[in-house]
Enzyme design. Structure first.
Site, PDB file in Angstrom:
ATOM      1  N   ARG A 184       0.851  -1.181   0.000  1.00  0.00           N
ATOM      2  CA  ARG A 184       0.000   0.000   0.000  1.00  0.00           C
ATOM      3  C   ARG A 184       0.893   1.240   0.000  1.00  0.00           C
ATOM      4  O   ARG A 184       2.095   1.149   0.201  1.00  0.00           O
ATOM      5  CB  ARG A 184      -0.926   0.013   1.209  1.00  0.00           C
ATOM      6  CG  ARG A 184      -0.194   0.075   2.531  1.00  0.00           C
ATOM      7  CD  ARG A 184      -1.148   0.116   3.705  1.00  0.00           C
ATOM      8  NE  ARG A 184      -0.431   0.181   4.969  1.00  0.00           N
ATOM      9  CZ  ARG A 184      -1.031   0.222   6.160  1.00  0.00           C
ATOM     10  NH1 ARG A 184      -2.347   0.207   6.238  1.00  0.00           N
ATOM     11  NH2 ARG A 184      -0.318   0.286   7.263  1.00  0.00           N
ATOM     12  N   ASN A 230      -5.844   7.179   3.091  1.00  0.00           N
ATOM     13  CA  ASN A 230      -5.555   6.489   4.350  1.00  0.00           C
ATOM     14  C   ASN A 230      -4.098   6.713   4.737  1.00  0.00           C
ATOM     15  O   ASN A 230      -3.187   6.371   3.987  1.00  0.00           O
ATOM     16  CB  ASN A 230      -5.807   4.989   4.207  1.00  0.00           C
ATOM     17  CG  ASN A 230      -5.672   4.243   5.520  1.00  0.00           C
ATOM     18  OD1 ASN A 230      -6.599   4.194   6.328  1.00  0.00           O
ATOM     19  ND2 ASN A 230      -4.501   3.671   5.763  1.00  0.00           N
ATOM     20  N   GLU A 231      -3.889   7.328   5.897  1.00  0.00           N
ATOM     21  CA  GLU A 231      -2.563   7.471   6.494  1.00  0.00           C
ATOM     22  C   GLU A 231      -1.520   8.005   5.508  1.00  0.00           C
ATOM     23  O   GLU A 231      -0.505   7.369   5.221  1.00  0.00           O
ATOM     24  CB  GLU A 231      -2.099   6.147   7.097  1.00  0.00           C
ATOM     25  CG  GLU A 231      -2.934   5.701   8.277  1.00  0.00           C
ATOM     26  CD  GLU A 231      -2.428   4.436   8.940  1.00  0.00           C
ATOM     27  OE1 GLU A 231      -2.696   4.244  10.133  1.00  0.00           O
ATOM     28  OE2 GLU A 231      -1.754   3.619   8.259  1.00  0.00           O
ATOM     29  N   GLU A 251      -8.645   4.786  13.951  1.00  0.00           N
ATOM     30  CA  GLU A 251      -8.197   3.411  14.140  1.00  0.00           C
ATOM     31  C   GLU A 251      -7.606   3.296  15.540  1.00  0.00           C
ATOM     32  O   GLU A 251      -6.529   3.832  15.810  1.00  0.00           O
ATOM     33  CB  GLU A 251      -7.150   3.015  13.098  1.00  0.00           C
ATOM     34  CG  GLU A 251      -7.656   3.005  11.667  1.00  0.00           C
ATOM     35  CD  GLU A 251      -6.575   2.561  10.681  1.00  0.00           C
ATOM     36  OE1 GLU A 251      -5.536   2.016  11.130  1.00  0.00           O
ATOM     37  OE2 GLU A 251      -6.767   2.766   9.470  1.00  0.00           O
ATOM     38  N   TRP A 276       2.951  -5.000  13.442  1.00  0.00           N
ATOM     39  CA  TRP A 276       3.954  -4.326  12.619  1.00  0.00           C
ATOM     40  C   TRP A 276       5.132  -3.746  13.388  1.00  0.00           C
ATOM     41  O   TRP A 276       6.026  -3.158  12.794  1.00  0.00           O
ATOM     42  CB  TRP A 276       3.287  -3.206  11.811  1.00  0.00           C
ATOM     43  CG  TRP A 276       2.283  -2.402  12.574  1.00  0.00           C
ATOM     44  CD1 TRP A 276       0.935  -2.568  12.576  1.00  0.00           C
ATOM     45  CD2 TRP A 276       2.544  -1.308  13.474  1.00  0.00           C
ATOM     46  NE1 TRP A 276       0.324  -1.640  13.406  1.00  0.00           N
ATOM     47  CE2 TRP A 276       1.294  -0.866  13.973  1.00  0.00           C
ATOM     48  CE3 TRP A 276       3.710  -0.682  13.909  1.00  0.00           C
ATOM     49  CZ2 TRP A 276       1.178   0.187  14.881  1.00  0.00           C
ATOM     50  CZ3 TRP A 276       3.585   0.363  14.812  1.00  0.00           C
ATOM     51  CH2 TRP A 276       2.339   0.786  15.292  1.00  0.00           C
ATOM     52  N   GLU A 332      -1.582  -8.375   7.367  1.00  0.00           N
ATOM     53  CA  GLU A 332      -2.023  -8.092   8.735  1.00  0.00           C
ATOM     54  C   GLU A 332      -2.737  -9.277   9.384  1.00  0.00           C
ATOM     55  O   GLU A 332      -3.540  -9.103  10.302  1.00  0.00           O
ATOM     56  CB  GLU A 332      -2.926  -6.862   8.744  1.00  0.00           C
ATOM     57  CG  GLU A 332      -2.184  -5.582   8.380  1.00  0.00           C
ATOM     58  CD  GLU A 332      -3.081  -4.350   8.369  1.00  0.00           C
ATOM     59  OE1 GLU A 332      -4.323  -4.522   8.364  1.00  0.00           O
ATOM     60  OE2 GLU A 332      -2.546  -3.230   8.362  1.00  0.00           O
ATOM     61  N   HIS A 341      -2.700  -9.451  13.145  1.00  0.00           N
ATOM     62  CA  HIS A 341      -3.201  -8.245  13.811  1.00  0.00           C
ATOM     63  C   HIS A 341      -4.585  -8.534  14.383  1.00  0.00           C
ATOM     64  O   HIS A 341      -5.467  -9.039  13.690  1.00  0.00           O
ATOM     65  CB  HIS A 341      -3.285  -7.103  12.798  1.00  0.00           C
ATOM     66  CG  HIS A 341      -3.398  -5.737  13.391  1.00  0.00           C
ATOM     67  ND1 HIS A 341      -4.445  -5.351  14.202  1.00  0.00           N
ATOM     68  CD2 HIS A 341      -2.595  -4.647  13.287  1.00  0.00           C
ATOM     69  CE1 HIS A 341      -4.284  -4.094  14.566  1.00  0.00           C
ATOM     70  NE2 HIS A 341      -3.171  -3.642  14.027  1.00  0.00           N
TER      71      HIS A 341
END
Length: 651
Positions: free
Chosen positions: A116, A154-155, A326, A334, A374, A377
């Site tokens: 990403r 996103n981010e 989030e 991570w 992930e 996670h």
């Protein structure tokens, strides 16, 4: 810009939400998930981020049906939807058709897809395609009654992608410089280009500040960081405009990150209605400069101030209550190590957001992923769909629809991204960084029970009684005049390296603190950038990492050094309402701030390590990050890794 609001305005009471990826789960599970979300007390569900290849599997071919259905399923349980545009993950067909949309890192490597944030904001092809897909989303869902708001991308800046060193970035940077300076001679002057023979005669001679043999010119780097930051702000503004054209009266946000230094968040937040950030407290500890014993202490709860500083920072960018978009709800995947959070930690983090003025906590993610990067996670559900520990904690949350905390604070800390960039470009001491120095002052105030705001130094600071500038390096005449004006209405405290540079990133010809000298009443003599294990003393307080000695010009010496090369010289200077602290010392800074607060009549309380308080007009909110109980001054017991509200007694 004011806009008419409808039922999708920001909530008046505290709410909870979750991040959900319906495309990753069988269709026959969606109704059950939506019912569970509602049963857990959730209000908002974010969908859509990273869905570009699912929505548009081939150029111009759209498959909306699954997302249409997912939104309708959520709406059937009266859940409100936040749609995240999917531009953080360009699909493989796009990167194949336009390879240059992928960014180039500081080492000159063109990044690949398969992850990403493989997108370059300087690429015209990426910008065109990103605007196109964002517009398609906005047209499709802009007036859907379940859609409450939008998250752009996103981010931004994650994985160090806030700055691309691509040919497109080089072309854009040269144009940005020409617009800023107009003449190459003016650029040479601003950059001090005579040093090491860097004088330019044409714009196309200028390169990007990476892959240099001996380190780039800091003024060159500063301007490149400004250019890259402007790209982020432009991107957010462009996409906010696109969304609002098709989705009136819905709010627009972006999810920023913990202590992110990739761009200036003040202009980036300007086109947004709501500021949100992503909170992963245990990962923050892992990547912090804390010593090993402190990392071990906070491994399962996060260090309280490293979390709350983000709340205070982002709350200050927009009124009305920030969000955590989030929120870590269990183990992450991570960081170098990923310990399980302590029992109660998820509830404690939720309460911390609320206590610091937040409007909503949205948990990441709904169900632990069984695929991809992930898959280790945690989510609110385990892989097998049973409720995980975080879900059980929020199921009993006392905060759903609780009135928001919106208090006027008397103390403000000044924060500037450009000062951050130049500080960390040339830290001079291995233990020094902008955020570490900022936290020296922030944690001292929080440890004294003081609630603070964080603002840009050029903001309106009216009403604050104590203004603290922990690490404000960049000072020009205009900023000096503004700070001088505020000094007539408040006490002020300045930290090391204040006014070391001008706005180009060069040292003032008069030395530190440049045009602030009439206000601070001193000039810098020398600095001591100490390696680990080397310390000095100032009024009996241990000083480490950094020490400055001053020549008094019109102020008074408050503290002098006890030993070392600066023995007998000034470490702390008072001039009128201003205090300048040149010694990096946890205990000295705390004592000096306590003295300033006492002089102003602002009450303090010495809090135990790991215990924090937020005070309102009618109540005190106590947060205990320790694995042992604590007792408030009023006698209330706060359980380990827990929080409570103590009502103030009416006198």
């Amino acid at each position: 810009m004011s806009r008419a609001r409808n039922q999708h305005e920001q909530p008046h009471g505290y709410r909870l939400g979750v991040c959900f990826y319906p495309e990753q789960w069988p269709r026959d599970r969606w109704e059950s998930y939506a019912r569970q979300m509602r049963a857990l007390g959730l209000t908002y569900v974010r969908v859509g981020d990273f869905s570009w290849s699912d929505i548009e599997p081939r150029p111009g071919v759209f498959t909306w049906a699954w997302l249409d259905e997912a939104i309708d399923v959520l709406a059937s349980e009266s859940l409100q939807v936040v749609i995240a545009t999917p531009t953080a993950a360009p699909p493989p067909w796009l990167t194949k058709a336009y390879p240059e949309v992928r960014p180039v890192d500081v080492h000159g490597r063109r990044l690949r897809g398969g992850s990403r944030r493989h997108c370059d904001l300087a690429s015209p092809d990426y910008r065109r395609e990103a605007a196109r897909i964002a517009g398609a989303f906005a047209r499709r869902y802009g007036i859907h009654p379940a859609v409450a708001g939008w998250q752009i991308d996103n981010e931004l800046g994650d994985h160090g992608t806030g700055r691309s060193y691509s040919p497109a970035a080089l072309q854009g940077f040269r144009g940005w410089l020409e617009h800023r300076y107009r003449e190459v001679a003016r650029l040479n002057e601003a950059w001090g280009a005579r040093f090491w023979g860097q004088q330019y005669t044409d714009w196309d001679e200028i390169d990007l500040p990476n892959l240099t043999a001996g380190g780039p010119n800091p003024a060159h780097s500063l301007d490149f960081y400004r250019y890259s930051s402007d790209l982020v702000a432009e991107f957010l503004s462009e996409h906010a405009t696109i969304i609002r054209a098709h989705s009136p009266s819905r709010w627009v946000t972006h999810n920023f990150m913990r202590l992110c230094d990739q761009f200036d968040h003040y202009p980036a937040s300007a086109p947004l209605d709501v500021v949100t950030w992503d909170s992963y407290p245990t990962g923050g500890v892992e990547y912090s400069p804390l010593p090993p014993e402190e990392k071990a202490r906070w491994a399962r709860t996060g260090e309280p101030d490293l979390v709350s500083v983000n709340h205070d920072l982002y709350r200050g960018m927009k009124p009305g209550g920030h969000w955590v978009m989030e929120q870590q709800a269990g183990q992450i995947n991570w960081a170098p190590s990923n310990p399980a959070p302590a029992n109660g930690a998820v509830d404690l983090w939720t309460a911390q957001t609320w206590a610091h003025g937040g409007a909503c906590t949205s948990y990441f993610r709904w169900r632990a992923s069984t695929i991809g990067q992930e898959l280790t996670h945690s989510g609110l559900l385990r892989h097998d769909e049973t409720l995980d520990r975080g879900a059980i904690e929020i199921a009993t949350s006392a905060l759903d629809r609780e009135s928001m905390v919106d208090e006027r604070r008397h103390v403000v800390l000044l924060h500037d991204y450009e000062s951050l960039w130049v500080y960390d470009e040339q830290p001079q001491s291995a233990g020094a960084s902008y955020w570490s120095q900022f936290m020296l002052f922030y944690s001292a105030l929080r440890g004294l029970g003081i609630d603070v705001d964080i603002r840009h130094p050029d903001d309106d600071l009216a009403g604050y009684r104590l203004i603290v500038a922990p690490a404000l390096q960049l000072i020009d005449a205009d900023r000096a005049r503004r700070l001088t004006r505020w000094s007539k209405k408040a006490r002020m405290v300045f930290g090391p390296r204040t006014g070391f540079r001008d706005r180009s990133g060069n040292v003032h010809s008069t030395g530190q603190p440049g045009p602030l000298e009439p206000l601070l009443g001193c000039r810098l003599r020398n600095t001591d950038a100490m390696p680990p294990q080397v310390t000095t003393l100032a009024a009996g307080h241990e000083v480490q990492i950094w020490a400055e000695s001053y020549r008094v010009t019109r102020g008074d010496v408050v503290v002098a050094y006890d030993d070392g090369p600066f023995r007998g010289t000034a470490a702390v200077i008072r001039s009128g309402s201003c205090l300048t602290i040149g010694a990096w010392s946890t205990t000295l800074v705390r004592d000096l701030l306590a003295t300033e607060l006492a002089a102003l009549g602002i009450p303090t309380v010495d809090l135990p390590k790991g215990v924090r308080r937020v005070s309102t007009r009618t109540r005190e909110i106590w947060l205990n990050f320790n694995d042992t109980p604590t007792r408030t001054p009023g006698g209330l017991i706060v359980d380990p890794v827990s929080w409570c509200i103590e009502r103030k007694r009416k006198d």
